[in-house]
Design an enzyme around this catalytic site. Structure first.
Site, PDB file in Angstrom:
ATOM      1  N   TYR A 191     -14.832  53.113  -7.668  1.00 50.15           N
ATOM      2  CA  TYR A 191     -15.001  54.695  -7.160  1.00 50.15           C
ATOM      3  C   TYR A 191     -14.441  54.191  -6.058  1.00 50.15           C
ATOM      4  O   TYR A 191     -14.977  53.783  -4.877  1.00 50.15           O
ATOM      5  CB  TYR A 191     -16.381  54.910  -7.720  1.00 50.15           C
ATOM      6  N   CYS A 192     -13.733  55.399  -5.064  1.00 50.42           N
ATOM      7  CA  CYS A 192     -12.992  55.497  -3.709  1.00 50.42           C
ATOM      8  C   CYS A 192     -11.941  53.911  -3.733  1.00 50.42           C
ATOM      9  O   CYS A 192     -11.404  53.832  -4.481  1.00 50.42           O
ATOM     10  CB  CYS A 192     -14.111  55.263  -2.994  1.00 50.42           C
ATOM     11  N   LEU A 193     -12.518  53.173  -2.747  1.00 44.76           N
ATOM     12  CA  LEU A 193     -12.375  51.552  -3.095  1.00 44.76           C
ATOM     13  C   LEU A 193     -12.577  50.715  -3.799  1.00 44.76           C
ATOM     14  O   LEU A 193     -11.503  50.397  -3.937  1.00 44.76           O
ATOM     15  CB  LEU A 193     -12.905  50.889  -0.995  1.00 44.76           C
TER      16      LEU A 193
END
Length: 623
Positions: free
Chosen positions: A354-356
């Site tokens: 998720y994301c980074l």
């Protein structure tokens, strides 16, 4: 001893030429010294003992102090953008004439409409707010004189948008920055932000005899006190980690200096053979994926017969200043994968980031694929970018000067606090996250009801100086991952080496990871990619349980042998579905696996040195 030149031929020159020749002769030793490789033309001042003072440290200290005062925003970058825009506009008489004509036409349209603004509703107003602009939705804004305030503001807003658009010679990046700054400046003077021009605040104050202003002042004092004390916002205490949120039963089965690995307890008699390893972003706490029971993705997966592992990152401090991006790959993703493989041996693993967390998962997956490690059964990316060439509006805050200021701030502190990043994210939606909130809470006296997601967002984290600097320079500025210049252990990696199928989720209203940027992974991989475009923003779009809430998504798979489809064409062709995308992803996971099921694995693996250490949610999430 006289060291002046003795060449008699110089005496035959005119006086001014003799003077010039003498000056050159006197300067020649210094000039020759300057030409010598590695030698400074003038010796630097010496400290006692022969050490030379490093004046650059003083420069970094000054910039770090400025960054603290500006919350990481570079005033130099702002000044340069304004100066660049003004210079190019001054050199464009045609553009200035066009703007003058636009201003005259705007004034004429408003002047013709003013007589009808009092009572005649048959004449439509000359300007209309954008569909996403809800500042003037209250019926009071359609009454005189408030409708006049709105039209004047919208006319000025449109003019400034034109003034920062298509300025000849202005670089695209500068144009975007100038447009953003103009929009932000105009938003400050919106009539919705001025209490005596806002019909909602006026009516509220009259009806309550000013009690709303008293409550607003009390709200402001309470928020200011909490900010000074470093305490969370009002209501966040109702969402305690391990009591109200992050309560899915499980055990911490592995811990190192960077992360804890949580294994969730099974709730079904048999489970899917392939476990799921989730890598959340380290910019915030992991439990956005394990909020309240009704919104917990981890619990939802466990209830459907999956073995779920979750990484919980340590919240770093100044002692972790030298932790780098490669440490997050090695001690984070790969260490977690090794632990999962020890607990569930001889099985491939579904990985999810998720994301980074998705970005570092993609880097780790490409590294493993390069090295012949095929333990990954599939890779899922939630709002994760791998190419940063079109990373959206956040790039307005990430030029060379801005990142240098952040580097100096992190050099001073050893980390970057999320509060020093919040200003940039809030500025992207200032009308809602800054000004709208101020009017509601400090003028209308109405407290926004705290939710689990809001409490999670207020649970601040930090990022190590070295890692964040490498991330900003290597990925955002230099875009190394998709340009073939990202090296791991001295050797380049490529996303096209990943052979596992990929499931990607982009969010239609994502300001942090724009969906078209997320979609670009289709350009750089050589495997089947299933892309999902979900309604919602960066966080709300992910916390999207199938509980009847109005949401929708589009989904379509692009096979490795198919031609590339550009984003706009994909949107036009992909089927639309109502509801949450979670069930579609869960069905995809089962299809990407072996199709086998098995009894639930044991919690941890004591014989492999991975005994359960403590109950979930563990210790790091409380840091």
């Amino acid at each position: 001893m006289d060291d002046r030149p003795t060449d008699k031929s110089a005496e035959l020159l005119p006086a001014h030429e003799r003077t010039q020749a003498t000056a050159v002769a006197l300067a020649s030793p210094v000039l020759e010294r300057a030409k010598a490789p590695g030698v400074a033309p003038f010796p630097r001042p010496q400290q006692p003992g022969g050490a030379q003072p490093d004046y650059r440290t003083l420069d970094r200290m000054a910039r770090a102090l400025m960054a603290r005062a500006t919350q990481g925003i570079s005033p130099d970058a702002l000044v340069q953008t304004v100066a660049d825009w003004m210079l190019h506009l001054a050199q464009a008489p045609g553009k200035r004439a066009e703007l003058a004509q636009t201003a005259a036409m705007t004034a004429a349209r408003l002047a013709m409409w003013y007589p009808y603004s009092v009572a005649d509703g048959r004449h439509s107003a000359p300007f209309a707010p954008a569909q996403t602009d809800h500042r003037f939705a209250d019926p009071g804004w359609s009454q005189w004189p408030f409708n006049v305030f709105v039209q004047n503001f919208l006319g000025a807003e449109a003019w400034w948008a034109d003034a920062t658009r298509d300025v000849p010679g202005l670089a695209r990046e500068r144009e975007a920055e100038a447009a953003f700054m103009a929009r932000a400046a105009v938003d400050v003077v919106s009539p919705s932000n001025i209490p005596w021009m806002n019909p909602v605040s006026i009516a509220k104050t009259i009806n309550e005899g000013g009690q709303n202003l008293a409550r607003g002042a009390a709200n402001w004092l309470e928020d200011f006190d909490r900010m000074l004390a470093g305490r969370p916002p009002v209501g966040a205490e109702n969402f305690q980690v391990g009591r109200d949120v992050a309560i899915t039963p499980g055990k911490v089965v592995f811990r190192n200096d960077l992360m804890e690995l949580i294994q969730y307890e099974p709730t079904t008699a048999r489970v899917s053979a392939e476990p799921i390893l989730i890598i959340p972003a380290w910019i915030m706490k992991y439990y956005i994926l394990d909020l309240e029971p009704k919104t917990s993705l981890a619990r939802w997966l466990v209830e459907r017969g999956h073995t779920v592992f979750m990484v919980s990152w340590k919240n770093p401090d100044a002692r972790d200043r030298n932790v780098g991006l490669d440490d997050y790959r090695r001690l984070g993703v790969e260490a977690a994968l090794d632990a999962v493989s020890a607990i569930v041996p001889d099985r491939k693993v579904h990985t999810c980031g998720y994301c980074l967390g998705g970005t570092i998962l993609a880097i780790a997956a490409a590294t493993l694929a390069r090295d012949g490690d095929d333990r990954i059964a599939s890779m899922t990316l939630f709002a994760s970018q791998t190419d940063f060439a079109e990373a959206g509006e956040i790039m307005l805050f990430l030029d060379e000067g801005q990142i240098m200021l952040l580097d100096d701030l992190m050099w001073d502190q050893g980390f970057l606090d999320s509060r020093q990043m919040a200003g940039a994210f809030q500025a992207l939606r200032s009308d809602e996250l800054i000004w709208g909130k101020c009017i509601r809470e400090y003028v209308l006296g109405e407290r926004d009801e705290m939710s689990a997601l809001m409490a999670w967002n207020a649970d601040q984290t930090r990022m190590p100086a070295r890692m964040h600097s490498q991330y900003l320079h290597g990925l955002y500025l230099e875009n190394r991952l998709t340009s073939g210049r990202y090296a791991v252990d001295g050797r380049k990696i490529a996303l096209r080496d990943i052979r596992a199928p990929i499931f990607v989720v982009g969010m239609a209203r994502d300001h942090i990871a724009p969906w078209k940027s997320v979609y670009k992974i289709c350009l750089f991989t050589d495997t089947d990619v299933t892309f999902t475009l979900a309604s919602g923003g960066h966080n709300v779009g992910i916390v999207n349980p199938p509980n009847g809430k109005r949401s929708s998504y589009q989904l379509m798979t692009m096979g490795r042998s198919e031609r590339y489809v550009e984003p706009d064409t994909w949107v036009a062709a992909a089927p639309s579905y109502q509801g949450s995308w979670w069930p579609a992803w869960e069905a995809w996971l089962r299809a990407a696996g072996s199709g086998d099921d098995a009894p639930p694995p044991r919690m941890g693996a004591t014989e492999a040195g991975l005994p359960p250490l403590c109950d979930a949610p563990g210790n790091y999430v409380r840091g």
